[in-house]
Motif scaffolding. Sequence first.
Motif, mmCIF file in Angstrom:
data_model
loop_
_atom_site.group_PDB
_atom_site.id
_atom_site.type_symbol
_atom_site.label_atom_id
_atom_site.label_comp_id
_atom_site.label_asym_id
_atom_site.label_seq_id
_atom_site.Cartn_x
_atom_site.Cartn_y
_atom_site.Cartn_z
ATOM 1 N N ARG A 77 40.333 73.957 -23.912
ATOM 2 C CA ARG A 77 40.354 74.385 -22.505
ATOM 3 C C ARG A 77 40.487 73.217 -21.534
ATOM 4 N NH1 ARG A 77 34.331 76.271 -20.883
ATOM 5 N NH2 ARG A 77 33.176 74.537 -21.770
ATOM 6 N N TYR A 78 40.398 72.001 -22.042
ATOM 7 C CA TYR A 78 40.552 70.845 -21.151
ATOM 8 C C TYR A 78 41.924 70.193 -21.290
ATOM 9 C CZ TYR A 78 35.462 71.188 -21.562
ATOM 10 O OH TYR A 78 34.173 71.636 -21.590
ATOM 11 N N ALA A 79 42.800 70.747 -22.151
ATOM 12 C CA ALA A 79 44.005 70.023 -22.555
ATOM 13 C C ALA A 79 44.854 69.583 -21.358
ATOM 14 C CB ALA A 79 44.842 70.895 -23.483
ATOM 15 N N GLN A 80 45.361 68.352 -21.424
ATOM 16 C CA GLN A 80 46.249 67.812 -20.395
ATOM 17 C C GLN A 80 47.537 67.324 -21.058
ATOM 18 O OE1 GLN A 80 43.989 64.906 -18.275
ATOM 19 N NE2 GLN A 80 42.534 66.457 -17.541
ATOM 20 N N ASP A 81 48.443 66.797 -20.243
ATOM 21 C CA ASP A 81 49.753 66.421 -20.784
ATOM 22 C C ASP A 81 49.654 65.413 -21.927
ATOM 23 O OD1 ASP A 81 50.991 68.130 -19.175
ATOM 24 O OD2 ASP A 81 51.515 66.668 -17.616
ATOM 25 N N VAL A 82 48.750 64.446 -21.754
ATOM 26 C CA VAL A 82 48.662 63.387 -22.754
ATOM 27 C C VAL A 82 48.294 63.962 -24.121
ATOM 28 C CG1 VAL A 82 46.266 62.887 -22.129
ATOM 29 C CG2 VAL A 82 47.636 61.147 -23.285
ATOM 30 N N CYS A 83 47.508 65.079 -24.124
ATOM 31 C CA CYS A 83 47.066 65.688 -25.378
ATOM 32 C C CYS A 83 48.234 66.309 -26.138
ATOM 33 C CB CYS A 83 46.036 66.768 -25.110
ATOM 34 S SG CYS A 83 44.630 66.181 -24.180
ATOM 35 N N ARG A 84 49.291 66.693 -25.404
ATOM 36 C CA ARG A 84 50.413 67.357 -26.066
ATOM 37 C C ARG A 84 51.334 66.364 -26.747
ATOM 38 N NH1 ARG A 84 49.788 70.034 -21.151
ATOM 39 N NH2 ARG A 84 48.550 71.871 -21.588
ATOM 40 N N THR A 85 51.276 65.112 -26.324
ATOM 41 C CA THR A 85 52.230 64.152 -26.861
ATOM 42 C C THR A 85 51.603 63.119 -27.798
ATOM 43 O OG1 THR A 85 51.901 62.899 -24.848
ATOM 44 C CG2 THR A 85 53.834 64.331 -24.930
ATOM 45 N N ASP A 86 50.413 62.633 -27.452
ATOM 46 C CA ASP A 86 49.844 61.538 -28.237
ATOM 47 C C ASP A 86 48.723 62.024 -29.151
ATOM 48 O OD1 ASP A 86 51.538 60.109 -26.760
ATOM 49 O OD2 ASP A 86 50.032 59.073 -25.542
ATOM 50 N N VAL A 87 48.740 61.544 -30.390
ATOM 51 C CA VAL A 87 47.642 61.851 -31.308
ATOM 52 C C VAL A 87 46.475 60.931 -30.967
ATOM 53 C CG1 VAL A 87 46.954 61.980 -33.716
ATOM 54 C CG2 VAL A 87 49.326 62.417 -33.079
ATOM 55 N N PRO A 88 45.307 61.481 -30.641
ATOM 56 C CA PRO A 88 44.178 60.608 -30.324
ATOM 57 C C PRO A 88 43.626 59.958 -31.587
ATOM 58 C CG PRO A 88 43.497 62.895 -30.237
ATOM 59 C CD PRO A 88 44.961 62.904 -30.545
ATOM 60 N N ALA A 89 43.249 58.688 -31.489
ATOM 61 C CA ALA A 89 42.673 57.991 -32.631
ATOM 62 C C ALA A 89 41.173 58.256 -32.662
ATOM 63 C CB ALA A 89 42.932 56.495 -32.512
ATOM 64 N N LEU A 90 40.590 58.131 -33.851
ATOM 65 C CA LEU A 90 39.142 58.270 -33.994
ATOM 66 C C LEU A 90 38.506 56.953 -33.554
ATOM 67 C CD1 LEU A 90 37.081 60.352 -35.134
ATOM 68 C CD2 LEU A 90 37.238 59.165 -37.304
ATOM 69 N N ARG A 91 37.860 56.952 -32.366
ATOM 70 C CA ARG A 91 37.353 55.693 -31.822
ATOM 71 C C ARG A 91 35.833 55.719 -31.708
ATOM 72 N NH1 ARG A 91 41.286 54.746 -26.735
ATOM 73 N NH2 ARG A 91 40.632 52.586 -26.954
ATOM 74 N N ALA A 147 34.711 59.683 -32.228
ATOM 75 C CA ALA A 147 35.331 60.923 -31.772
ATOM 76 C C ALA A 147 36.804 60.668 -31.524
ATOM 77 C CB ALA A 147 34.662 61.444 -30.504
ATOM 78 N N ALA A 148 37.624 61.701 -31.714
ATOM 79 C CA ALA A 148 39.066 61.581 -31.496
ATOM 80 C C ALA A 148 39.478 62.511 -30.365
ATOM 81 C CB ALA A 148 39.821 61.915 -32.783
ATOM 82 N N CYS A 149 39.395 62.007 -29.130
ATOM 83 C CA CYS A 149 39.799 62.814 -27.989
ATOM 84 C C CYS A 149 40.228 61.864 -26.878
ATOM 85 C CB CYS A 149 38.636 63.699 -27.531
ATOM 86 S SG CYS A 149 39.035 64.703 -26.102
ATOM 87 N N HIS A 150 41.289 62.251 -26.137
ATOM 88 C CA HIS A 150 41.762 61.404 -25.037
ATOM 89 C C HIS A 150 40.853 61.469 -23.826
ATOM 90 C CE1 HIS A 150 45.515 60.418 -26.924
ATOM 91 N NE2 HIS A 150 45.820 61.683 -27.106
ATOM 92 N N LEU A 151 40.085 62.563 -23.705
ATOM 93 C CA LEU A 151 39.474 62.874 -22.419
ATOM 94 C C LEU A 151 38.000 62.538 -22.331
ATOM 95 C CD1 LEU A 151 41.250 66.310 -22.076
ATOM 96 C CD2 LEU A 151 41.964 64.130 -21.112
ATOM 97 N N ILE A 152 37.523 61.679 -23.224
ATOM 98 C CA ILE A 152 36.118 61.298 -23.162
ATOM 99 C C ILE A 152 35.947 60.266 -22.051
ATOM 100 C CG2 ILE A 152 34.248 60.193 -24.427
ATOM 101 C CD1 ILE A 152 35.607 61.347 -26.978
ATOM 102 N N ASP A 153 35.049 60.588 -21.103
ATOM 103 C CA ASP A 153 34.978 59.725 -19.913
ATOM 104 C C ASP A 153 33.979 58.597 -20.049
ATOM 105 O OD1 ASP A 153 32.832 61.299 -19.892
ATOM 106 O OD2 ASP A 153 33.060 62.026 -17.827
ATOM 107 N N GLN A 154 33.915 57.996 -21.219
ATOM 108 C CA GLN A 154 33.192 56.735 -21.321
ATOM 109 C C GLN A 154 34.051 55.783 -22.138
ATOM 110 O OE1 GLN A 154 29.965 56.570 -24.293
ATOM 111 N NE2 GLN A 154 29.855 58.781 -24.077
ATOM 112 N N PRO A 155 33.925 54.490 -21.875
ATOM 113 C CA PRO A 155 34.806 53.557 -22.583
ATOM 114 C C PRO A 155 34.414 53.453 -24.052
ATOM 115 C CG PRO A 155 33.224 52.374 -21.241
ATOM 116 C CD PRO A 155 33.033 53.819 -20.931
ATOM 117 N N PRO A 156 35.410 53.388 -24.952
ATOM 118 C CA PRO A 156 35.085 53.182 -26.361
ATOM 119 C C PRO A 156 34.472 51.806 -26.567
ATOM 120 C CG PRO A 156 37.447 53.064 -26.002
ATOM 121 C CD PRO A 156 36.841 53.494 -24.718
ATOM 122 N N ALA A 157 33.727 51.685 -27.657
ATOM 123 C CA ALA A 157 32.975 50.457 -27.882
ATOM 124 C C ALA A 157 33.799 49.356 -28.523
ATOM 125 C CB ALA A 157 31.761 50.776 -28.759
ATOM 126 N N ASP A 158 35.067 49.652 -28.873
ATOM 127 C CA ASP A 158 35.813 48.576 -29.534
ATOM 128 C C ASP A 158 36.660 47.772 -28.563
ATOM 129 O OD1 ASP A 158 37.603 50.557 -28.959
ATOM 130 O OD2 ASP A 158 38.453 50.729 -30.966
#
Lengths: 343, 337
Positions: free
Chosen positions: B300-314, B326-337
């Motif tokens: 229900r949150y899908a945006q354009d980027v979700c349709r084109t890019d495969v999110p990596a498990l970060r 987690a593997a999602c483009h829309l997580i609103d915190q910076p990944p730790a790597d």
Amino acid sequence: MTDRTPGPDPELALSVRDLKTYIYANNRCNRALDGVSFDIHRGKTLCIVGESGCGKSVTAASILQLLPELSRIEEGEIVYHGAEGPVNIERLKRNGRRMRAIRGKEIAMIFQDPMTALNPVYSIGFQIKEMLLYHTRLGKRARHAKAIDLLRSMGIPLPEKRVREYPHLYSGGMRQRAMIAIAMSCDPRILIADEPTTALDVTIQAQIFELMDTLKREQGTAIMLITHDMGVVAELADDVAVMYMGQIVEAGPVGQVLRNPLHPYTRALLESIPVLGRGKNQQIRAIPGQTPDPYDRPTGCQFAERCRYRVDACAEMPPETQVSSSHRVRCWRHREFMADAAE
Amino acid sequence: MQPSEPILRLRDVHVHFPIKGGVFKRTKDHVRAVDGVDLDVYKGEVLGLVGESGCGKTTLGKAILQLVRATGGSVTYHGDAGETELTTLDDAGLFPFRKRLQIVFQDPHSSLNPAYTIFGSLEDPLRHYGVRSRAERRKIVGDLLEAVNMRREAMDRYPHEFSGGQRQRIGIARALSIEPELIVCDEAVSALDVSIQAQVLQLLMDLKREKQLTYVFITHDLSVTEYLCDRIAVMYLGRIVELCDAEELFANTLHPYTEALLSAIPVADLDRKSERIVLEGDVPSPVNPPSGCPFHPRCRYAQDVCRTDVPALRPYRTAAGGEHLAACHLIDQPPAD
């Protein structure tokens, strides 16, 4: 005992009183239902919950007269309160004209496994239209249009195309929706659902529950839902009846029964499942032993040999006791549990 | 608890099944049952593998045991004698490792041979792994049955004489017979009645403590995983979409799929009623997975980027300082790597 004066309640859809259904095999008798009483009301969901072999499905089969051969309703009554006044279902011939008019049209059923319940050699549309052909006076075009409407209202995409397809082309969740479409095709007053989501994934289960809730709200269908999952009960039920070995051991509104269970079996069932959100440290307590042999039942309380609260009195069968206007329980020690809860 | 020593290490594991068709049975396409999974299993933990049917959890379990051979990637076993790559071994080479890795199957009715006595089923692995004397095998099988709370005499009876819960306990006894380190439990309690389910769950936990076992627990029931597991991996269409400690997963869900999955579970607690997030449609076919994020058509949150890019498990930092993948483009915190 239970109150035997239903009175002129316009919301009452079905009442079952002291139903006894016995199944015979190898010269032995299984008292599959041993004195079961409950009511189903319009616009309400009654959940019947229990383990396998407790008589949940036999209850549904008795109501629809779909019992296997070598089994019969020995005693008690099943009264269907239709538009034309009450009908005693147990007195109708199993496959007589009256019974066939009720089965499917007035009381419809959804089965557990949509793969085996749908006929693989007929299209989904045919199987819906078959119901309309038997039970309504609609013409051919009208039946086709109604079948498409039904599929659409069940949330099946492209119903004009899907209506011609065969069950194997449908996914599990869609098959179950098609089953519900067949069941709802003649606007039944009562819908009996026998473990409708056991074979489905939780996300698909949520879709089916949403659909059943809508039917109950918008069409006032009375729903009898058979399940083994206390979670489903908490989610959907207005009333609940807990069954064990062919008897209802506790019944009442869902709030009273789940918050304040008075029968040790209800308590044990609630304690035996891990509940989501309670974390790793929750205590789950297994119910020791297993259900007794149905052909060789104990004479007293059926749950006694697995019960932590057993006393000598349990060697005799406890009566069903009404503890409030709607809550009843079959246990000798329910007064103590009530006192505990009141503290 | 987070024992640092991995017992198994999976890197980029793929299992693709060919779909054959046409006159010459040529390969037309592939079912991408497992599609790039990285996973470590640590010694002594209970790792939960959850997801809907068709998400590849059972195939991944079988790929761990080499019952299904991976078509790509590596499965490394870390034992006392150093690391061993399992995917390149042949049957003879795998023989010593089969003793270390065992499985309990879902259906207790079809996983025991009805023509064998219980002793017949349970002595087989013992004979293969070098217990020569029959008297000794009978003693071991008897001890095993007692370990799973059954009577010794049960060994001379046939499977049909037992109930589902008892058969499942016999299945557990068989997996234990050659003292494995890791047991994959594939829906081990799903076919059982609720009261019996609790008995088997408690037995599994007791055995784990006694014998220092590691479990990979495959199930679709998140309530059971929360109770049982140390870490949970959520799978969707052959990929892991979220992986972290059990408590963290329930307290701080990051992936929208996990969120929907959690909300869909009926909870037997009237005070904990939450909004039901109803996912549209079904799980897409693993033959033609959607482009981009495999979950986007139902999200229900899908945006354009979700349709084109495969999110990596970060990896993301948790409040407790642990790691939460987690593997999602829309997580609103910076990944730790």
